[in-house]
Scaffold this motif. Structure first.
Motif, mmCIF file in Angstrom:
data_model
loop_
_atom_site.group_PDB
_atom_site.id
_atom_site.type_symbol
_atom_site.label_atom_id
_atom_site.label_comp_id
_atom_site.label_asym_id
_atom_site.label_seq_id
_atom_site.Cartn_x
_atom_site.Cartn_y
_atom_site.Cartn_z
ATOM 1 N N CYS A 1 -1.213 8.248 5.307
ATOM 2 C CA CYS A 1 -0.941 9.156 6.425
ATOM 3 C C CYS A 1 -2.210 9.908 6.819
ATOM 4 C CB CYS A 1 0.154 10.156 6.044
ATOM 5 S SG CYS A 1 1.817 9.459 6.074
ATOM 6 N N LEU A 2 -2.997 10.325 5.831
ATOM 7 C CA LEU A 2 -4.233 11.022 6.134
ATOM 8 C C LEU A 2 -5.239 10.087 6.794
ATOM 9 C CD1 LEU A 2 -4.598 13.220 2.923
ATOM 10 C CD2 LEU A 2 -3.757 13.906 5.176
ATOM 11 N N ASP A 3 -5.247 8.823 6.363
ATOM 12 C CA ASP A 3 -6.094 7.819 7.030
ATOM 13 C C ASP A 3 -5.709 7.690 8.503
ATOM 14 O OD1 ASP A 3 -8.009 6.963 5.263
ATOM 15 O OD2 ASP A 3 -6.692 5.510 4.294
ATOM 16 N N ALA A 4 -4.396 7.712 8.763
ATOM 17 C CA ALA A 4 -3.940 7.625 10.153
ATOM 18 C C ALA A 4 -4.432 8.815 10.958
ATOM 19 C CB ALA A 4 -2.412 7.538 10.202
ATOM 20 N N LEU A 5 -4.408 10.021 10.349
ATOM 21 C CA LEU A 5 -4.897 11.208 11.035
ATOM 22 C C LEU A 5 -6.386 11.079 11.347
ATOM 23 C CD1 LEU A 5 -4.502 14.061 12.124
ATOM 24 C CD2 LEU A 5 -4.744 14.919 9.771
ATOM 25 N N LEU A 6 -7.150 10.545 10.417
ATOM 26 C CA LEU A 6 -8.579 10.326 10.673
ATOM 27 C C LEU A 6 -8.784 9.311 11.785
ATOM 28 C CD1 LEU A 6 -9.931 10.275 6.992
ATOM 29 C CD2 LEU A 6 -10.295 12.059 8.703
ATOM 30 N N ASP A 7 -7.961 8.259 11.836
ATOM 31 C CA ASP A 7 -8.056 7.270 12.915
ATOM 32 C C ASP A 7 -7.761 7.901 14.269
ATOM 33 O OD1 ASP A 7 -8.806 5.158 11.350
ATOM 34 O OD2 ASP A 7 -6.775 4.350 11.098
ATOM 35 N N LEU A 8 -6.706 8.695 14.311
ATOM 36 C CA LEU A 8 -6.290 9.283 15.584
ATOM 37 C C LEU A 8 -7.317 10.268 16.127
ATOM 38 C CD1 LEU A 8 -2.511 9.913 14.794
ATOM 39 C CD2 LEU A 8 -3.463 8.152 16.280
ATOM 40 N N THR A 9 -8.077 10.902 15.228
ATOM 41 C CA THR A 9 -9.100 11.858 15.666
ATOM 42 C C THR A 9 -10.493 11.235 15.631
ATOM 43 O OG1 THR A 9 -9.214 12.732 13.398
ATOM 44 C CG2 THR A 9 -7.763 13.867 14.965
ATOM 45 N N ASP A 10 -10.574 9.916 15.483
ATOM 46 C CA ASP A 10 -11.846 9.186 15.516
ATOM 47 C C ASP A 10 -12.855 9.801 14.548
ATOM 48 O OD1 ASP A 10 -13.474 7.153 16.353
ATOM 49 O OD2 ASP A 10 -14.220 8.188 18.129
ATOM 50 N N SER A 11 -12.389 10.092 13.320
ATOM 51 C CA SER A 11 -13.234 10.792 12.353
ATOM 52 C C SER A 11 -13.419 10.016 11.052
ATOM 53 C CB SER A 11 -12.631 12.175 12.030
ATOM 54 O OG SER A 11 -12.514 12.956 13.198
ATOM 55 N N ALA B 1 0.840 -1.200 0.000
ATOM 56 C CA ALA B 1 0.000 0.000 0.000
ATOM 57 C C ALA B 1 0.872 1.245 0.000
ATOM 58 C CB ALA B 1 -0.928 0.001 1.209
ATOM 59 N N PRO B 2 0.474 2.256 -0.796
ATOM 60 C CA PRO B 2 1.295 3.483 -0.848
ATOM 61 C C PRO B 2 1.375 4.162 0.520
ATOM 62 C CG PRO B 2 -0.327 3.431 -2.627
ATOM 63 C CD PRO B 2 -0.667 2.303 -1.721
ATOM 64 N N GLY B 3 2.576 4.475 0.939
ATOM 65 C CA GLY B 3 2.778 5.198 2.183
ATOM 66 C C GLY B 3 2.646 4.360 3.443
ATOM 67 N N HIS B 4 2.474 3.025 3.318
ATOM 68 C CA HIS B 4 2.275 2.188 4.508
ATOM 69 C C HIS B 4 3.487 2.272 5.436
ATOM 70 C CE1 HIS B 4 1.074 -1.210 6.996
ATOM 71 N NE2 HIS B 4 2.297 -1.694 6.834
ATOM 72 N N ALA B 5 4.652 2.064 4.928
ATOM 73 C CA ALA B 5 5.863 2.092 5.756
ATOM 74 C C ALA B 5 6.094 3.486 6.335
ATOM 75 C CB ALA B 5 7.074 1.639 4.933
ATOM 76 N N TYR C 1 -17.652 11.986 2.013
ATOM 77 C CA TYR C 1 -16.865 11.973 0.769
ATOM 78 C C TYR C 1 -16.738 10.552 0.258
ATOM 79 C CZ TYR C 1 -15.566 16.468 2.821
ATOM 80 O OH TYR C 1 -15.607 17.706 3.388
ATOM 81 N N MET C 2 -17.031 10.354 -1.011
ATOM 82 C CA MET C 2 -16.928 9.028 -1.612
ATOM 83 C C MET C 2 -15.491 8.687 -1.979
ATOM 84 S SD MET C 2 -19.997 8.057 -1.399
ATOM 85 C CE MET C 2 -19.877 6.543 -2.345
ATOM 86 N N LEU C 3 -14.676 9.691 -2.180
ATOM 87 C CA LEU C 3 -13.295 9.450 -2.569
ATOM 88 C C LEU C 3 -12.443 9.128 -1.335
ATOM 89 C CD1 LEU C 3 -11.524 12.855 -3.207
ATOM 90 C CD2 LEU C 3 -13.789 12.682 -2.210
ATOM 91 N N GLY C 4 -11.196 8.713 -1.590
ATOM 92 C CA GLY C 4 -10.279 8.420 -0.506
ATOM 93 C C GLY C 4 -9.862 9.688 0.216
ATOM 94 N N ALA C 5 -9.037 9.508 1.236
ATOM 95 C CA ALA C 5 -8.621 10.639 2.059
ATOM 96 C C ALA C 5 -7.862 11.656 1.213
ATOM 97 C CB ALA C 5 -7.743 10.149 3.197
ATOM 98 N N SER C 6 -8.329 12.911 1.278
ATOM 99 C CA SER C 6 -7.706 14.003 0.546
ATOM 100 C C SER C 6 -7.380 15.124 1.532
ATOM 101 C CB SER C 6 -8.665 14.506 -0.537
ATOM 102 O OG SER C 6 -8.072 15.533 -1.288
ATOM 103 N N LEU C 7 -6.319 15.847 1.270
ATOM 104 C CA LEU C 7 -5.763 16.750 2.266
ATOM 105 C C LEU C 7 -6.755 17.803 2.754
ATOM 106 C CD1 LEU C 7 -3.390 17.726 3.953
ATOM 107 C CD2 LEU C 7 -2.621 19.083 1.988
ATOM 108 N N GLN C 8 -7.343 18.587 1.875
ATOM 109 C CA GLN C 8 -8.171 19.697 2.334
ATOM 110 C C GLN C 8 -9.438 19.250 3.063
ATOM 111 O OE1 GLN C 8 -8.838 22.984 -0.309
ATOM 112 N NE2 GLN C 8 -6.712 23.008 -1.045
ATOM 113 N N PRO C 9 -10.168 18.261 2.556
ATOM 114 C CA PRO C 9 -11.336 17.791 3.320
ATOM 115 C C PRO C 9 -10.961 17.226 4.691
ATOM 116 C CG PRO C 9 -11.464 17.038 1.063
ATOM 117 C CD PRO C 9 -10.092 17.621 1.238
ATOM 118 N N VAL C 10 -9.829 16.520 4.755
ATOM 119 C CA VAL C 10 -9.383 15.974 6.044
ATOM 120 C C VAL C 10 -9.041 17.109 6.999
ATOM 121 C CG1 VAL C 10 -7.523 14.697 7.187
ATOM 122 C CG2 VAL C 10 -8.607 13.761 5.134
#
Length: 841
Positions: free
Chosen positions: A716-726, A565-569, A734-743
């Motif tokens: 990384c943005l997914d991790a930020l959403l996890d950490l903020t329980d969002s 997965a991109p950015g996993h490491a 949003y139907m698309l994947g995690a994107s910087l400005q919406p996050v």
């Protein structure tokens, strides 16, 4: 068949009864509370034995477990004098050592005990009034002056002061001799402890055996506390006085009891730093300014009460308190100087004083005592030294039953000679006393009852209707079988005391009668120290949650690894680095697995940012305001500490560590639910929530700064959403994947997301606006000004313009608000008791 069934049941009960008593042999030469000399059971114990005999061994153990869990869950604890770990005060707390068998006394026998204790309280109060007043007893020769002035508890600055030495509460330690008579072993007049523990003993045993209270008509304790409170109110000048319980602080041996009694009686728990003298009056420092204190129930020694006129080394007292007492602007109970009368040097004079002062003989005699400050009495002690116990004539060490007492018969020849020399040269400092053989009562040992020596502490309170004696008290029971009183310096358990009645017992409550209840919706003033600790309790809890979310996010990615997965490491690396940056885990040397960092962040108490360390600090902070927290809240702190304790043996697996973090987060969510649903929205709740909101806002800013970049991978943005329980909120929008400005908008600026920075700012703005102001000049105080600035910045910010610098700006504003709240509402130049580590803004 019915007769056969009843016969079988009776046989089973008899077998269980015989098993309970199979090892019970009264100690030679000692009165036994359960069993008479001829081997028969004393009548008042029969219902108790019948109840226990009706239960199987497993059922009995379950009942004991109910009592023990009550002690553990409510945090009933004490400390032994000198046994203190200053780095972790709570680590030196010991669970209250409960004996599951109560002492059972008949109402008829109790009448004699109560009359004797009330008589002695009146006698000591009268003698104290004379010592600090006209001094007739010394002038007439009934008391030698050296026995008073030689005591460190005699306070010369309060001589002639109204109320000096006056008793409000008194405790007597009693022992029963071989002939069945009760004797006074010690008087407690300085700051008697134990009344709260007696109440907790009752609650714990009542939980295990509720039916016994009804069937045995056990006298209730609430009326005693009702009378004690009424006595304090009656001494105040104002109709609705403010009564404070002055505690030495969290490190005191009986701090739990002090916090418990303050909550039970509705008193304000304060430390010396919470009180200040202004214009001859004593005031409490509160978030709304100074508020007058009318009555101070002190639990500190009298000479520590005022560093100006008494002990200059004291950090526990109130500078100027003696002057306020002298001006009769505050009532101190017990009166300053009351400790002088509990000296053993005076016990030998009590029979004569009773006749001189009361015109009566003592109902309860004290053990034979000879003060060696008199030539004749010193000669008696030296002639019979081998038969004596020798004790300090004045203040003993700690609050034990016999601190500093030695049994001469147990000394070797050289030790006896040293003692003889000390008595000859400094007889003033010693008393000789008869060696008392204490009565014994049953304790449960190895599934059966065995006799152990005990003493009984009984309390009396001065009420508007005279001296009132608590119908019970508590016993101290030795683990050793030696029935001599002086052997009870360690290994002591505590028992409830049941005074039985022939008639049903009246139900008494501390609540006022319905027609006399004044309606109020605000719980009262909030001392600055309490506000400080509630604020930091909120911050520590939120800090714990943030660390646990980091650990869970890291372990979840390690367990469900998708190396392609991109950015996993990169995400795993950033999560691990954030744990190190927060001080939750040590830097990882090459070759050490990242999972080890996650385990350290969970369990390593030496890492100041770990979840275990933050929970420890939260519990320590909570212990200082224990009287303001519910039993359920205190139980959750214990659960969290047990969950995050380092497991013995080999390290936990990644899956096990993930489960631990998840379970601890559920416990924290339970505390959040308690605070949101059960706490009254008063000033205390506001400071708890302000602390949580500031910490959550700062934490979210730090998460965002660590994970946002223009080219940040979606992982990384997914991790930020996890950490903020969002995550769920984002996916629903949003139907698309995690994107910087919406996050960024969701976690920083969305006022509808309870995890966003904007939401915290809105809540902070409302709560700080509701706090009291010191001045009515129309000018904004600094916390309010900063809250408004934060609110304006968050409302006008745009996600497209946010970068690390602007996020850092929000973080710094939040830290500035934290400092402004502390400077405005908390005690300055004093270190809150809740913390050892540096409190990071």
């Amino acid at each position: 068949m019915a007769l056969q069934g009843r016969s079988s049941s009776t046989r089973v009960r008899n077998e269980r009864r015989n098993a309970l008593l199979s090892g019970y042999r009264p100690l030679p030469g000692a009165y036994d509370e359960l069993m008479a000399a001829d081997g028969t059971i004393r009548p008042q114990w029969e219902p108790f034995l019948a109840e226990w005999s009706a239960l199987t061994s497993d059922e009995l153990q379950r009942r004991f477990g109910l009592a023990d869990r009550h002690v553990r869950d409510t945090g009933v604890s004490y400390r032994v004098h000198g046994d203190l770990d200053e780095n972790d005060p709570l680590a030196s707390e010991r669970a209250w050592p409960l004996n599951h068998a109560p002492l059972v006394l008949t109402g008829q026998e109790w009448k004699t005990i109560a009359a004797g204790v009330a008589q002695r309280a009146q006698l000591l109060d009268s003698v104290l009034g004379d010592i600090y007043g006209p001094g007739r007893l010394i002038a007439g020769g009934a008391l030698p002056a050296a026995a008073i002035t030689g005591s460190p508890d005699y306070l010369r600055p309060v001589q002639g002061v109204t109320g000096a030495g006056q008793l409000q509460i008194y405790a007597a330690d009693l022992g029963r001799g071989p002939d069945g008579r009760w004797w006074v072993l010690n008087d407690r007049t300085q700051a008697p402890s134990g009344a709260g523990y007696a109440l907790e003993n009752r609650l714990a045993i009542g939980r295990a055996f509720p039916d016994l209270f009804r069937t045995m008509n056990v006298e209730r304790l609430a009326a005693f506390f009702q009378g004690f409170r009424a006595g304090l109110v009656a001494r105040a000048k104002r109709v609705e006085p403010r009564i404070c319980l002055l505690t030495p602080g969290q490190l005191n041996e009986s701090y739990f009891e002090q916090a418990y009694l303050a909550r039970y009686l509705g008193f304000l728990l304060v430390e010396g730093g919470d009180l200040v003298m202004r214009d001859g009056l004593v005031h409490v420092r509160t978030i709304a300014g100074f508020k007058r204190a009318d009555v101070i129930w002190r639990r500190i020694d009298g000479d520590f009460a005022d560093p100006l006129e008494l002990n200059a080394r004291s950090a526990l007292g109130v500078p100027g308190l003696v002057e306020a007492v002298r001006a009769e602007n505050v009532v101190v109970a017990n009166g300053l100087g009351s400790g002088v009368i509990e000296a053993r040097a005076l016990m030998g004079f009590m029979p004569k004083l009773a006749r001189e002062v009361l015109g009566e003989e003592l109902i309860l005699p004290n053990i034979a005592t000879w003060w060696c400050g008199q030539p004749r009495e010193r000669g008696i002690v030296l002639d019979r030294l081998n038969e004596m116990s020798v004790s300090p004539a004045f203040r003993a060490t700690g609050d034990g039953l016999d601190g500093g007492t030695v049994l001469v018969a147990d000394l070797d020849r050289n030790e006896r000679e040293v003692l003889r020399t000390r008595i000859t040269e400094r007889g003033l400092d010693h008393v000789g006393q008869e060696v008392v053989r204490l009565s014994t009562m049953p304790v449960m040992q190895g599934g059966r009852l065995e006799p152990r020596p005990m003493t009984l502490r009984v309390f009396a309170a001065a009420t508007p209707d005279g001296w009132q004696v608590m119908p019970g008290g508590f016993c101290r029971v030795s683990d050793e079988s030696d029935a001599r009183a002086v052997t009870m310096r360690s290994g002591v358990r505590s028992s409830d005391v049941w005074v039985t009645s022939d008639q049903p017992v009246e139900q008494v409550t501390l609540l006022p009668s319905p027609d006399r209840i004044p309606i109020r919706r605000i719980v009262g003033i909030l001392p600055s120290r309490a506000a400080d600790n509630l604020f930091w309790l909120g911050r520590y809890l939120e800090r714990s949650e943030a660390t646990l979310r980091l650990v869970r996010a890291l372990l979840g990615r390690l367990i469900n690894a998708d190396d392609q997965a991109p950015g996993h490491a990169e995400t795993i690396k950033r999560l691990a680095n954030l744990l190190v940056a927060w001080g939750a885990a040590p830097a990882t040397p090459k070759g050490r697995p990242i999972a080890a960092q996650a385990r350290s962040a969970l369990h390593d108490i030496e890492q100041y940012g770990s979840a275990a360390a933050s929970v420890r600090e939260a519990r320590r902070t909570a212990s200082v305001i224990r009287e303001r927290l519910s039993v359920d809240a205190w139980r959750l702190f214990g659960d969290l500490q047990r969950q995050l304790a380092a497991p013995p043996g080999k390290p936990t697996s990644e899956g096990e560590a993930f489960e631990i973090a998840d379970t601890a987060l559920k416990s924290l969510a339970a505390f959040s639910g308690l605070s949101q649903e059960n706490m009254v929205r008063g000033a205390g709740w506001r400071f708890l929530d302000i602390g949580r909101r500031i910490e959550r806002g700062v934490t979210t800013c730090r998460f965002a700064r660590h994970f946002i970049e223009n080219d940040a991978p979606g992982n990384c943005l997914d991790a930020l959403l996890d950490l903020t329980d969002s995550q769920i909120t984002y996916r629903s929008r949003y139907m698309l994947g995690a994107s910087l400005q919406p996050v960024l908008d969701l976690v920083m600026l969305d006022p509808y997301n309870p995890r966003s920075v904007a939401f915290q700012v809105e809540q902070l703005d409302a709560e700080i606006a509701a706090l009291p102001s010191l001045n009515d000049d129309g000018m904004l105080e600094e916390p309010r000004r900063l809250a408004l600035k934060l609110a304006a910045e968050s409302r006008t910010a745009e996600a497209s313009r946010l970068d690390r610098t602007s996020v850092l700006f929000f973080e710094q504003l939040l830290m500035g608000l934290s400092n402004a709240v502390a400077e405005r509402y908390f005690l300055q130049n004093s270190r809150p008791e809740g913390s050892r580590m540096t409190r990071l803004a």
